[in-house]
Design an enzyme around this catalytic site. Structure first.
Site, PDB file in Angstrom:
ATOM      1  CG  ASP A   1      -9.773  64.675 -91.016  1.00 50.63           C
ATOM      2  OD1 ASP A   1     -10.238  65.172 -92.052  1.00 50.63           O
ATOM      3  OD2 ASP A   1      -8.557  64.473 -90.834  1.00 50.63           O
TER       4      ASP A   1
ATOM      5  CB  SER B   1      -1.948  74.364-101.902  1.00 51.81           C
ATOM      6  OG  SER B   1      -3.271  74.001-102.254  1.00 51.81           O
TER       7      SER B   1
ATOM      8  N   GLY C   1     -14.884  67.090 -94.954  1.00 55.23           N
ATOM      9  CA  GLY C   1     -13.798  66.341 -94.321  1.00 55.23           C
ATOM     10  C   GLY C   1     -13.190  67.146 -93.198  1.00 55.23           C
TER      11      GLY C   1
ATOM     12  CB  SER D   1      -4.441  58.787-107.577  1.00 50.88           C
ATOM     13  OG  SER D   1      -5.255  59.398-106.614  1.00 50.88           O
TER      14      SER D   1
ATOM     15  CD  GLU E   1     -10.374  69.796 -91.696  1.00 49.71           C
ATOM     16  OE1 GLU E   1      -9.564  68.906 -92.014  1.00 49.71           O
ATOM     17  OE2 GLU E   1     -10.929  69.821 -90.588  1.00 49.71           O
TER      18      GLU E   1
ATOM     19  CE  LYS F   1       0.548  66.577-101.279  1.00 46.90           C
ATOM     20  NZ  LYS F   1      -0.644  67.355-101.703  1.00 46.90           N
TER      21      LYS F   1
HETATM   22  C1  LIG Z   1      -1.664  67.683-101.001  1.00 46.59           C
HETATM   23  C2  LIG Z   1      -2.323  68.981-101.257  1.00 46.59           C
HETATM   24  C3  LIG Z   1      -2.901  69.730-100.215  1.00 46.59           C
HETATM   25  C4  LIG Z   1      -2.936  69.247 -98.793  1.00 46.59           C
HETATM   26  O1  LIG Z   1      -1.629  69.147 -98.250  1.00 46.59           O
HETATM   27  P1  LIG Z   1      -1.342  68.343 -96.932  1.00 46.59           P
HETATM   28  O2  LIG Z   1       0.113  68.474 -96.718  1.00 46.59           O
HETATM   29  O3  LIG Z   1      -1.777  66.917 -97.155  1.00 46.59           O
HETATM   30  O4  LIG Z   1      -2.153  68.970 -95.847  1.00 46.59           O
HETATM   31  C5  LIG Z   1      -3.445  70.967-100.515  1.00 46.59           C
HETATM   32  N1  LIG Z   1      -3.458  71.434-101.787  1.00 46.59           N
HETATM   33  C6  LIG Z   1      -2.928  70.749-102.815  1.00 46.59           C
HETATM   34  C7  LIG Z   1      -2.984  71.337-104.167  1.00 46.59           C
HETATM   35  C8  LIG Z   1      -2.331  69.497-102.585  1.00 46.59           C
HETATM   36  O5  LIG Z   1      -1.799  68.812-103.620  1.00 46.59           O
END
Ligand SMILES: *Cc1c(COP(=O)(O)O)cnc(C)c1O
Length: 329
Positions: free
Chosen positions: A210, A304, A208, A78, A204, A53
């Site tokens: 969706d 991620s 969830g 959060s 996902e 992010k």
């Molecule tokens: C926010 C996040 C996601 C999901 O990302 P999106 O862009 O909302 O699909 C996946 N893994 C981590 C670690 C995140 O912080």
């Protein structure tokens, strides 16, 4: 509505260069043997502040004009988005305000403050955080940056897949964690440009689904906040930008159980010596369940994030009951 393009991802890559880490791509012989494929893990758990992010946040804030920089940014979250915005704002020398529930974990509040963010609390049972964010934006001239549905955020998130493909070359398949779809849609923009033949999969949590339902029905499905250990993917719906790109460029969306996420956390810890948060395991967990689909192929997995406090990590990877997840937020 102007959808971001690969050119926007490339521009984001130039903006974040020297500020975001170019995270390593790791491999594991054990994983390759288990799946009968060649896997490439793009390790965003090793990104600054512990998740991809930072890429989208830094790109979005870099695009502010002088007046926006002076007034600063506001975000409601959060989780990792809050910390990403606070850190990016500090590096770009602008004020940040983060709207968080008053019952947010103390560690997350402290981390956000540690990065220089001003935290404004709200009561999540009685108040609407989006309305609070918008009011702060109007009253103080702050610019609101949402966690996923914003062209500059999407373009920034796409730089992880761009780096992966630059480093390892074309892939047969790519697995991407899916919450609101910023990471998946950005990854799709990069991948369609650099490795057009790659099959792109979003993943996902089962609770969830969706995104999967939206993908299959062709309209954005809204759900209640899902009960899952994947707290980074507890989103209630895809965004307008992210859905359009996902619908156009993504091949399919899978779901995985919380138990499969815990299993993947254990694999990362024991075999690859990495702390990965539950949400960060979505892609690998899905790939592991699809060895037949991937045999002999070159497969990318975006890991991620790695932000999970140690007590929770220990509770999850330690003695694990098979009758259900350890905790359900
Ligand atoms: C926010 C996040 C996601 C999901 O990302 P999106 O862009 O909302 O699909 C996946 N893994 C981590 C670690 C995140 O912080």
């Amino acid at each position: 509505m102007q959808l971001p393009t690969f050119e926007d991802v490339a521009a984001a890559a130039a903006r974040i260069a020297g500020h975001a880490h170019r995270t390593p791509v790791l491999t594991s012989t054990t994983a390759d043997q288990a799946l009968g494929a060649r896997l490439f893990f793009k390790c965003e758990n090793l990104q600054r502040m512990g998740a991809f992010k930072f890429r989208g946040a830094f790109n979005a804030l870099s695009c502010f004009d002088a007046a926006q920089r002076r007034a600063g940014v506001v975000a409601f979250s959060s989780g990792n988005h809050a910390q990403a915005i606070a850190l990016a704002a500090r590096l770009l020398d602008m004020p940040s305000t983060i709207v968080m529930p008053n019952d947010a974990p103390a560690t997350k509040v402290a981390a956000t403050r540690g990065y220089g963010g001003r935290v404004v609390f709200y009561d999540r049972y009685r108040e609407d955080r989006e309305a609070i964010g918008r009011r702060l934006a109007e009253e103080y001239g702050l610019t609101l940056i949402p966690p996923y549905d914003h062209p500059h955020v999407i373009a920034g998130q796409g730089t992880a897949a761009m780096e992966l493909l630059e480093e390892v070359g074309p892939l047969d398949a790519l697995f991407v964690c899916l919450g609101g779809g910023g990471l998946l849609s950005g990854s799709a923009l990069a991948t369609r440009a650099l490795s057009p033949g790659t099959r792109i999969y979003g993943v996902e949590p089962e609770a969830g689904d969706d995104g999967q339902r939206s993908f299959r029905t062709g309209a954005i499905v809204h759900i209640e906040t899902p009960a899952t250990i994947a707290d980074g993917a507890q989103t209630q719906h895809l965004g307008r930008f992210t859905f359009e790109i996902i619908r156009r460029d993504v091949d399919d969306i899978f779901t995985v159980s919380d138990a499969a996420l815990v299993d993947a956390m254990r694999f990362f810890a024991s075999r690859m010596k990495m702390v990965v948060e539950p949400t960060g395991c979505l892609g690998f967990a899905a790939a592991r369940e699809r060895g037949a689909l991937l045999a002999g192929q070159r497969v990318g997995v975006i890991v991620s994030g790695g932000n999970v406090d140690l007590a929770r990590f220990a509770a999850l990877v330690g003695p694990y009951r098979t009758d259900g997840p350890v905790d359900r937020p």
